[in-house]
Design an enzyme around this catalytic site. Structure first.
Site, short mmCIF file in Angstrom:
data_model
loop_
_atom_site.label_atom_id
_atom_site.label_comp_id
_atom_site.label_asym_id
_atom_site.label_seq_id
_atom_site.Cartn_x
_atom_site.Cartn_y
_atom_site.Cartn_z
N GLU A 37 -64.76 0.51 -8.03
CA GLU A 37 -66.08 0.98 -7.63
C GLU A 37 -66.76 1.46 -8.91
O GLU A 37 -66.18 2.27 -9.64
CB GLU A 37 -65.93 2.13 -6.63
CG GLU A 37 -67.25 2.56 -6.06
CD GLU A 37 -67.12 3.77 -5.14
OE1 GLU A 37 -66.01 4.14 -4.75
OE2 GLU A 37 -68.19 4.33 -4.82
N ARG A 263 -49.78 4.98 -6.30
CA ARG A 263 -50.66 5.12 -7.45
C ARG A 263 -49.93 5.81 -8.60
O ARG A 263 -48.93 6.49 -8.39
CB ARG A 263 -51.92 5.88 -7.08
CG ARG A 263 -51.71 7.31 -6.63
CD ARG A 263 -53.05 8.05 -6.47
NE ARG A 263 -54.04 7.25 -5.79
CZ ARG A 263 -55.28 7.02 -6.26
NH1 ARG A 263 -55.66 7.54 -7.41
NH2 ARG A 263 -56.13 6.30 -5.59
N LYS A 273 -61.81 10.02 -10.60
CA LYS A 273 -63.08 9.87 -11.31
C LYS A 273 -64.01 11.04 -11.04
O LYS A 273 -64.77 11.45 -11.92
CB LYS A 273 -63.75 8.55 -10.90
CG LYS A 273 -63.13 7.34 -11.55
CD LYS A 273 -63.82 6.06 -11.12
CE LYS A 273 -63.28 5.59 -9.79
NZ LYS A 273 -63.74 4.26 -9.42
P1 ATP Z 1 -60.31 7.50 -8.24
O1 ATP Z 1 -59.68 8.20 -7.07
O2 ATP Z 1 -59.69 7.80 -9.54
O3 ATP Z 1 -61.79 7.64 -8.27
P2 ATP Z 1 -60.46 5.05 -6.88
O4 ATP Z 1 -59.29 4.55 -6.15
O5 ATP Z 1 -61.57 5.63 -6.10
O6 ATP Z 1 -59.95 5.98 -8.02
P3 ATP Z 1 -61.51 2.48 -7.44
O7 ATP Z 1 -62.57 2.11 -8.39
O8 ATP Z 1 -61.79 2.37 -6.00
O9 ATP Z 1 -61.08 3.95 -7.81
O10 ATP Z 1 -60.16 1.73 -7.82
C1 ATP Z 1 -60.06 0.38 -8.14
C2 ATP Z 1 -58.64 -0.06 -7.94
O11 ATP Z 1 -57.76 0.72 -8.77
C3 ATP Z 1 -58.19 0.16 -6.51
O12 ATP Z 1 -57.50 -0.99 -6.08
C4 ATP Z 1 -57.29 1.35 -6.59
O13 ATP Z 1 -56.31 1.29 -5.60
C5 ATP Z 1 -56.72 1.26 -8.00
N1 ATP Z 1 -56.36 2.58 -8.49
C6 ATP Z 1 -57.15 3.68 -8.57
N2 ATP Z 1 -56.46 4.74 -9.03
C7 ATP Z 1 -55.20 4.30 -9.28
C8 ATP Z 1 -54.01 4.92 -9.77
N3 ATP Z 1 -53.98 6.21 -10.11
N4 ATP Z 1 -52.90 4.16 -9.88
C9 ATP Z 1 -52.91 2.87 -9.55
N5 ATP Z 1 -53.99 2.23 -9.08
C10 ATP Z 1 -55.13 2.92 -8.93
MG MG Z 2 -62.40 4.36 -4.50
#
Ligand code: ATP
Ligand code: MG
Length: 565
Positions: A37, A263, A273
């Site tokens: 995102e 994760r 983020k």
């Molecule tokens: P955050 O919680 O840090 O904002 P998010 O999951 O909202 O992360 P996205 O941009 O939606 O961020 O993530 C893109 C991809 O990266 C998704 O498939 C998510 O599952 C993966 N991802 C995000 N954080 C992690 C992590 N800590 N370890 C492994 N994969 C991750």
């Molecule tokens: Mg997300």
């Protein structure tokens, strides 16, 4: 692919895909995607997901798409899109011509939503957001049907079309899936599919005033792209029944399989983020790419090589149990890579002036120094030696304790690539008593570092020639938080444990002259000190700035060991 340097370890996802290939599922295709995102910069957790998705596709002759999940126009920015593309590329991955945006599918997603409505599988609900939450129930109590659940199909369609036409203000209505308000899975209690949002989108402008929810857009985007394996993190496990429901109810081209993994959590830092944005906005760090940040851009600026990050992501493995990986492992991977590739130089962080009394004034010798003992092909360079030098202040003690073998009054040590020197005098500031200069003598017979009479010294010190050295600023970084799990302060105060000494700036360092014109981003080993990277944003010719990438050894490991004893 540039990932040949990483040995793949078996994991449950690799195993599962191997089984699918054996059974010729999806006609033997493997299509994955990385779906960020664009609401912030990527962090090391995303690197794990990137390595996994691109890696698994490459290993199986498949492809991996880069798709922006840009369904939330109020939090998303073009700056983030560009930074994400740069980070994925820098990590060594290539999406070819398959750069997609969920917003590319808004038209199709809308058509699908009308189809669901027509089939009686979706309805327009006019409860307020608070009421919807109230009606949803809890983990222990079933939800209640919305009073609008029984709206006739024609009325739903009419209202949904008017939502799209912009006839209603934000929050007046939503489109909801009609599934089961009593489901033990809260995600199936008539989840919202569309909401009204009069907001400009970074790609579609003001074309839309209704936007699909992530849980609706995601499975459909996957299906439209022909994804075979939709790999995501564990928190989406409970969303999988909804993912499958949407794909089962609509005439989509294929039904990807969602697979969840744990994760990555890393000690002494935060990864969301939202929290990282807070650190930037509130000025705890300078920017998203501050070298202390766990962001990919921060790590790049700090001097972490992409190979080291890929290696780390492979080593931590892929499983289904949440854990916290020790930051020390990431640093280990960085050291291991830099040890092989980083040229050695001499740099003095806290200079102490040393005059060699018996060395002729005005004389300069060019001494030969090895560029990288791990890599003979890296060759040698010349380092100037003269009468006035700088040594590291901490390499001298006037009154040394037993195990201190470095310089002290009357003691002889070796200067790297140069001579044995002996301390014969200490000059102090009359006011403060601080040592401001050492007087030494050198033994001309020891050029190259060995005494013909076979006498030994116990320490070899780094140095620079005062007249030739370049002045430099060095930024020393320490962990961002004082606790392994800063989250334990509770969500609101994760900043309680912010490390106030995470950045220390040294302004009057001296580095050897070979570093003149060092390329931004290049990393060197300062002998005996650690690895240092020319700051890509702030360093200038004539005003060098280095970031300490990582120390040579982990001082924290020692401290922890001492605590255990
Ligand atoms: P955050 O919680 O840090 O904002 P998010 O999951 O909202 O992360 P996205 O941009 O939606 O961020 O993530 C893109 C991809 O990266 C998704 O498939 C998510 O599952 C993966 N991802 C995000 N954080 C992690 C992590 N800590 N370890 C492994 N994969 C991750
Ligand atoms: Mg997300």
């Amino acid at each position: 692919m540039t990932t040949a340097d990483v040995t793949p370890f078996p994991n449950f996802i690799r195993h599962l895909i191997a089984e699918d290939l054996k059974a010729n599922k999806n006609e033997g295709r493997v299509v994955t995607r990385f779906p960020p995102e664009p609401n912030g910069y990527l962090h090391i957790g995303h690197a794990k997901s990137i390595c996994l998705n691109f890696g698994i596709a490459a290993e199986n002759g498949g492809i991996c798409n880069l798709r922006f999940d840009d369904t939330n126009p109020t939090k998303e920015e073009v700056e983030y899109v560009e930074s994400i593309k740069a980070d994925v590329r820098w990590l060594g991955f290539d999406w070819g011509d398959r750069l997609f945006f969920a917003s590319d599918y808004f038209g199709q997603l809308y058509q699908y939503a009308e189809q669901l409505t027509q089939a009686g599988k979706a309805y327009v609900c006019s409860l307020s957001p608070e009421e919807i939450r109230e009606y949803r129930g809890t983990l222990t109590e079933p939800g209640r049907d919305s009073p609008y659940r029984g709206r006739p199909v024609a009325e739903n369609l009419d209202l949904f079309r008017r939502m799209r036409a912009g006839e209603f203000p934000d929050e007046a209505h939503v489109l909801r899936a009609k599934i089961d308000m009593a489901s033990p899975n809260l995600n199936l209690r008539d989840p919202v599919l569309y909401r009204i949002l009069h907001a400009e989108h970074h790609r579609t402008g003001d074309q839309w005033c209704i936007y699909p929810m992530y849980d609706y857009a995601h499975p459909l985007s996957d299906a439209l792209e022909g994804i075979t394996h939709s790999i995501c993190t564990l928190e989406f496990e409970d969303h999988r029944p909804l993912y499958d429901w949407i794909l089962d109810e609509l005439p989509v081209p294929c039904h990807p399989q969602q697979i969840e993994f744990a994760r990555l959590n890393l000690s002494y830092t935060v990864m969301s983020k939202r929290k990282l944005l807070k650190l930037v906005n509130e000025g705890q760090v300078r920017s998203w790419d501050d070298p202390r940040m766990p962001t990919i851009s921060g790590m790049r600026r700090r001097g972490y090589p992409p190979e080291a990050i890929r290696n780390f992501c492979e080593r931590i493995g892929v499983g289904r149990r949440e854990n916290i990986v020790d930051l020390a492992l990431l640093e280990y991977c960085v050291r291991e890579d830099l040890n092989k590739h980083a040229p050695r130089v001499m740099g003095v962080l806290r200079p102490l002036r040393v005059v060699i009394d018996n060395y002729p004034e005005g004389r300069v010798e060019e001494l030969e120094a090895v560029n990288n003992p791990e890599d003979p092909a890296a060759g040698t360079r010349k380092v100037p030696f003269s009468r006035v030098l700088y040594l590291e202040r901490e390499d001298f003690l006037e009154d040394p304790p037993k195990k201190f073998f470095r310089l002290a009054p009357g003691r002889e040590v070796r200067l790297r690539y140069a001579y044995f020197i002996k301390c014969v005098g200490v000059v102090k500031d009359e006011q403060t008593g601080e040592v401001v200069e050492l007087r030494c003598t050198y033994d001309p017979e020891t050029r190259g570092g060995y005494a013909p009479d076979g006498r030994q010294v116990k320490a070899t010190l780094h140095w620079v020639s005062a007249a030739h050295a370049l002045k430099a600023e060095v930024r020393l970084y320490d962990r961002l938080f004082l606790k392994p799990n800063p989250g334990e302060a509770g969500d609101a105060d994760f900043k309680t444990y912010f490390n106030p000494h995470s950045l220390q700036t040294l302004k009057s360092c001296r580095v050897e002259p070979s570093l003149a014109g060092a390329a931004p981003g290049s990393v060197y080993q300062f002998e005996r000190q650690g690895y240092f990277c020319v700051d890509a944003a702030d360093s200038k010719d004539g005003a060098l700035i280095f970031n300490r990438t990582v120390t040579l050894r982990d001082p924290w490991a020692k401290i922890l060991q001492a605590e255990k004893k």
